[in-house]
Scaffold this motif. Structure first.
Motif, PDB file in Angstrom:
ATOM      1  N   PHE A 123       0.840  -1.199   0.000  1.00  0.00           N
ATOM      2  CA  PHE A 123       0.000   0.000   0.000  1.00  0.00           C
ATOM      3  C   PHE A 123       0.872   1.245   0.000  1.00  0.00           C
ATOM      4  O   PHE A 123       1.926   1.281   0.640  1.00  0.00           O
ATOM      5  CB  PHE A 123      -0.915   0.002   1.229  1.00  0.00           C
ATOM      6  N   GLU A 124       0.418   2.246  -0.731  1.00  0.00           N
ATOM      7  CA  GLU A 124       1.149   3.502  -0.840  1.00  0.00           C
ATOM      8  C   GLU A 124       0.196   4.661  -0.542  1.00  0.00           C
ATOM      9  O   GLU A 124      -0.948   4.656  -0.984  1.00  0.00           O
ATOM     10  CB  GLU A 124       1.725   3.653  -2.243  1.00  0.00           C
ATOM     11  N   ARG A 125       0.680   5.635   0.220  1.00  0.00           N
ATOM     12  CA  ARG A 125      -0.124   6.819   0.550  1.00  0.00           C
ATOM     13  C   ARG A 125       0.433   8.024  -0.198  1.00  0.00           C
ATOM     14  O   ARG A 125       1.627   8.336  -0.089  1.00  0.00           O
ATOM     15  CB  ARG A 125      -0.111   7.074   2.052  1.00  0.00           C
ATOM     16  N   THR A 126      -0.412   8.685  -0.966  1.00  0.00           N
ATOM     17  CA  THR A 126       0.009   9.828  -1.764  1.00  0.00           C
ATOM     18  C   THR A 126      -1.085  10.906  -1.729  1.00  0.00           C
ATOM     19  O   THR A 126      -2.154  10.705  -1.168  1.00  0.00           O
ATOM     20  CB  THR A 126       0.256   9.430  -3.234  1.00  0.00           C
ATOM     21  N   VAL A 127      -0.804  12.032  -2.366  1.00  0.00           N
ATOM     22  CA  VAL A 127      -1.817  13.068  -2.552  1.00  0.00           C
ATOM     23  C   VAL A 127      -2.728  12.652  -3.703  1.00  0.00           C
ATOM     24  O   VAL A 127      -2.247  12.318  -4.791  1.00  0.00           O
ATOM     25  CB  VAL A 127      -1.165  14.433  -2.870  1.00  0.00           C
ATOM     26  N   GLY A 128      -4.028  12.657  -3.464  1.00  0.00           N
ATOM     27  CA  GLY A 128      -4.976  12.258  -4.502  1.00  0.00           C
ATOM     28  C   GLY A 128      -5.742  13.430  -5.062  1.00  0.00           C
ATOM     29  O   GLY A 128      -5.482  14.590  -4.739  1.00  0.00           O
ATOM     30  N   GLU A 129      -6.703  13.128  -5.918  1.00  0.00           N
ATOM     31  CA  GLU A 129      -7.515  14.182  -6.536  1.00  0.00           C
ATOM     32  C   GLU A 129      -8.465  14.819  -5.531  1.00  0.00           C
ATOM     33  O   GLU A 129      -8.752  16.013  -5.602  1.00  0.00           O
ATOM     34  CB  GLU A 129      -8.335  13.590  -7.690  1.00  0.00           C
ATOM     35  N   CYS A 130      -8.977  14.024  -4.597  1.00  0.00           N
ATOM     36  CA  CYS A 130     -10.001  14.508  -3.658  1.00  0.00           C
ATOM     37  C   CYS A 130      -9.623  14.215  -2.213  1.00  0.00           C
ATOM     38  O   CYS A 130     -10.500  13.978  -1.375  1.00  0.00           O
ATOM     39  CB  CYS A 130     -11.359  13.875  -3.976  1.00  0.00           C
ATOM     40  N   GLY A 131      -8.335  14.170  -1.916  1.00  0.00           N
ATOM     41  CA  GLY A 131      -7.908  13.895  -0.556  1.00  0.00           C
ATOM     42  C   GLY A 131      -6.656  13.037  -0.540  1.00  0.00           C
ATOM     43  O   GLY A 131      -5.948  12.910  -1.548  1.00  0.00           O
ATOM     44  N   THR A 132      -6.387  12.428   0.604  1.00  0.00           N
ATOM     45  CA  THR A 132      -5.232  11.538   0.733  1.00  0.00           C
ATOM     46  C   THR A 132      -5.579  10.192   0.106  1.00  0.00           C
ATOM     47  O   THR A 132      -6.599   9.595   0.433  1.00  0.00           O
ATOM     48  CB  THR A 132      -4.875  11.343   2.223  1.00  0.00           C
ATOM     49  N   ARG A 133      -4.709   9.722  -0.809  1.00  0.00           N
ATOM     50  CA  ARG A 133      -5.000   8.493  -1.562  1.00  0.00           C
ATOM     51  C   ARG A 133      -4.215   7.317  -1.002  1.00  0.00           C
ATOM     52  O   ARG A 133      -3.014   7.416  -0.749  1.00  0.00           O
ATOM     53  CB  ARG A 133      -4.664   8.682  -3.041  1.00  0.00           C
ATOM     54  N   PHE A 134      -4.914   6.189  -0.842  1.00  0.00           N
ATOM     55  CA  PHE A 134      -4.301   4.919  -0.453  1.00  0.00           C
ATOM     56  C   PHE A 134      -4.466   3.965  -1.626  1.00  0.00           C
ATOM     57  O   PHE A 134      -5.593   3.644  -2.021  1.00  0.00           O
ATOM     58  CB  PHE A 134      -4.986   4.352   0.803  1.00  0.00           C
ATOM     59  N   THR A 135      -3.341   3.534  -2.196  1.00  0.00           N
ATOM     60  CA  THR A 135      -3.367   2.677  -3.377  1.00  0.00           C
ATOM     61  C   THR A 135      -2.802   1.310  -3.040  1.00  0.00           C
ATOM     62  O   THR A 135      -1.767   1.201  -2.366  1.00  0.00           O
ATOM     63  CB  THR A 135      -2.540   3.298  -4.524  1.00  0.00           C
ATOM     64  N   ALA A 136      -3.484   0.269  -3.492  1.00  0.00           N
ATOM     65  CA  ALA A 136      -3.034  -1.108  -3.297  1.00  0.00           C
ATOM     66  C   ALA A 136      -2.341  -1.587  -4.567  1.00  0.00           C
ATOM     67  O   ALA A 136      -2.865  -1.407  -5.672  1.00  0.00           O
ATOM     68  CB  ALA A 136      -4.214  -2.013  -2.962  1.00  0.00           C
ATOM     69  N   TYR A 137      -1.155  -2.204  -4.402  1.00  0.00           N
ATOM     70  CA  TYR A 137      -0.375  -2.713  -5.527  1.00  0.00           C
ATOM     71  C   TYR A 137      -0.097  -4.201  -5.344  1.00  0.00           C
ATOM     72  O   TYR A 137       0.086  -4.680  -4.214  1.00  0.00           O
ATOM     73  CB  TYR A 137       0.969  -1.991  -5.643  1.00  0.00           C
ATOM     74  N   ALA A 138      -0.053  -4.909  -6.449  1.00  0.00           N
ATOM     75  CA  ALA A 138       0.375  -6.307  -6.471  1.00  0.00           C
ATOM     76  C   ALA A 138       1.193  -6.512  -7.735  1.00  0.00           C
ATOM     77  O   ALA A 138       0.726  -6.193  -8.837  1.00  0.00           O
ATOM     78  CB  ALA A 138      -0.817  -7.260  -6.448  1.00  0.00           C
ATOM     79  N   GLU A 139       2.421  -6.974  -7.554  1.00  0.00           N
ATOM     80  CA  GLU A 139       3.337  -7.197  -8.675  1.00  0.00           C
ATOM     81  C   GLU A 139       3.487  -5.936  -9.521  1.00  0.00           C
ATOM     82  O   GLU A 139       3.513  -5.989 -10.754  1.00  0.00           O
ATOM     83  CB  GLU A 139       2.841  -8.373  -9.537  1.00  0.00           C
ATOM     84  N   GLY A 140       3.568  -4.807  -8.843  1.00  0.00           N
ATOM     85  CA  GLY A 140       3.796  -3.541  -9.523  1.00  0.00           C
ATOM     86  C   GLY A 140       2.587  -2.955 -10.218  1.00  0.00           C
ATOM     87  O   GLY A 140       2.690  -1.915 -10.864  1.00  0.00           O
ATOM     88  N   ARG A 141       1.427  -3.580 -10.077  1.00  0.00           N
ATOM     89  CA  ARG A 141       0.217  -3.100 -10.746  1.00  0.00           C
ATOM     90  C   ARG A 141      -0.767  -2.587  -9.709  1.00  0.00           C
ATOM     91  O   ARG A 141      -0.989  -3.211  -8.667  1.00  0.00           O
ATOM     92  CB  ARG A 141      -0.419  -4.241 -11.553  1.00  0.00           C
TER      93      ARG A 141
END
Length: 304
Positions: free
Chosen positions: A191-209
Motif C-alpha cells: 500500500f502507498e499513501r500519496t496526494v490524490g484528486e479529492c484527498g489523501t490516496r491509499f493505493t493497493a499494488y500487487a506485482e507492480g500493478r
C-alpha cells in the motif's frame, strides 16, 4: 396575526438564518453545524465550488419574516450566458438552497410563509429571464446537498412550485472509524499513501500493478469557514480494478485509511454512492457503514 413579509436578507438576520440552516443540517448529518460567518461567506461566494462559482453572475438572498422572526430563507444564483460557462448552467437560475420551519401547532402559518417565499424566488428568476431554473439544497455544510429525504416540508414547497426531480439519487453513508476493518497482513499486496484528486490516496499494488485506491478528505472542517465538523472525513474516491472485484480489497483499503484517520483524530467517515451501486453499498454496509439518508440530485422547474 401580523402579516408575513418577504424581503431581501439583512445582516441583522444572520443569527436567525444560521439557526434555520443548522436545523436542516442536523436532520441530515449528526454532530455538524455551521457558524454565522460560514453562512455569510456562502452568500457572497462558494470557494468549495471551484468550477461553478466563477460562472455566477448574480446572487440574491431572501427571507420571510413574521413578528420579527425569520421563518424561512432562500439563496438564489444566476449563471452567466457566455461560452466559458458549461452548457448545463449557461443562462440558468437556481434556488441554491431553501430552508423553512415545518408546520407545527405553534406555527400554523409556516407553510404559508414558505410558499410566499418561494413565489418571491420565482419572481426573481423571472426577472432575471433565465433559460431554465434549477433547485438544490446545497447548504454550506459537509454532506448536505441535493434534496435530502429528511426535508419533506421543503420537498413539498418545491413540488408545489413546479420543480421536479429529474436527476439521480445518492445514498449518504456514515461509519464510526472505530467500527471500520483493522489492518491485516495481505500477502503480495503493498500500500502507498500519496496526494490524490479529492484527498489523501491509499493505493493497493500487487506485482507492480495498481489494484485499486481509496481517497479520504480530512479537511471538511476548515478553520476559516468555522464549520463544526471536527472528527468528520469523507471518501472522495474509491476505485477497484475489475480484476480485483470480490477479493476483499475494499476492506483492505478501508482498513489502511482507517488507521490513518485514527492518527488524524477523525472518528467518523462519510461515503456517497449512487442508488444503483447496490454491490458497493453492500460492501460498505458490511464494513461498518450505516445509511444516513438518500438525497435527490437535479431539480428543474417544470410548470404544468
Amino acid at each position: 396575526m401580523p402579516a408575513l413579509q418577504v424581503r431581501p436578507f439583512r445582516r441583522a438576520d444572520r443569527d436567525q438564518l444560521t439557526d434555520l440552516v443548522n436545523a436542516h443540517v442536523a436532520a441530515v448529518v449528526p454532530g455538524v453545524s455551521v457558524s454565522v460567518n460560514t453562512v455569510l461567506s456562502d452568500l457572497e461566494r462558494q470557494p468549495g465550488e471551484s468550477i461553478t462559482d466563477p460562472w455566477v453572475a448574480e446572487r440574491a438572498t431572501l427571507v420571510a419574516e413574521q413578528r420579527g422572526s425569520v421563518v424561512a430563507g432562500a439563496h438564489l444564483l444566476r449563471y452567466r450566458s457566455d461560452a466559458e460557462v458549461g452548457a448545463h448552467y449557461r443562462n440558468a437560475g437556481e434556488v441554491d438552497w431553501f430552508v423553512c420551519h415545518p408546520p407545527a401547532s405553534f406555527r400554523p402559518d409556516a407553510r404559508e410563509a414558505a410558499d410566499l417565499l418561494m413565489r418571491a424566488c420565482l419572481a426573481v428568476l423571472a426577472r432575471w429571464d433565465v433559460r431554465v431554473a434549477y433547485a438544490d439544497g446545497a447548504l454550506p455544510a459537509p454532506v448536505v446537498y441535493g434534496l435530502p429525504r429528511n426535508w419533506p416540508h421543503v420537498r413539498a414547497v418545491y413540488e408545489a412550485a413546479g420543480f421536479r426531480h429529474v436527476g439521480d439519487t445518492e445514498v449518504i453513508l456514515l461509519a464510526r472509524v472505530a467500527d471500520l476493518p483493522r489492518t491485516e497482513p495481505a500477502p503480495g499486496v503493498t500500500f502507498e499513501r500519496t496526494v490524490g484528486e479529492c484527498g489523501t490516496r491509499f493505493t493497493a499494488y500487487a506485482e507492480g500493478r495498481a489494484l485499486g485506491f481509496l481517497e479520504v478528505d480530512t479537511t471538511l472542517a476548515r478553520p476559516e469557514r468555522h464549520t463544526r465538523a471536527e472528527g468528520l472525513a469523507d471518501i472522495g474516491n474509491l476505485h477497484i480494478d475489475p480484476a480485483a472485484h470480490d477479493t476483499g480489497l475494499e476492506h483492505l483499503l478501508l482498513a489502511h485509511a482507517a488507521r490513518w484517520l485514527r492518527l488524524c483524530g477523525v472518528d467518523r467517515l462519510a461515503a456517497y454512492l449512487w442508488e444503483s451501486e447496490t454491490a458497493m453499498l453492500d460492501h460498505l454496509t458490511a464494513a461498518g457503514f450505516h445509511e444516513l439518508t438518500r438525497t435527490d440530485r437535479r431539480w428543474e422547474l417544470r410548470p404544468s
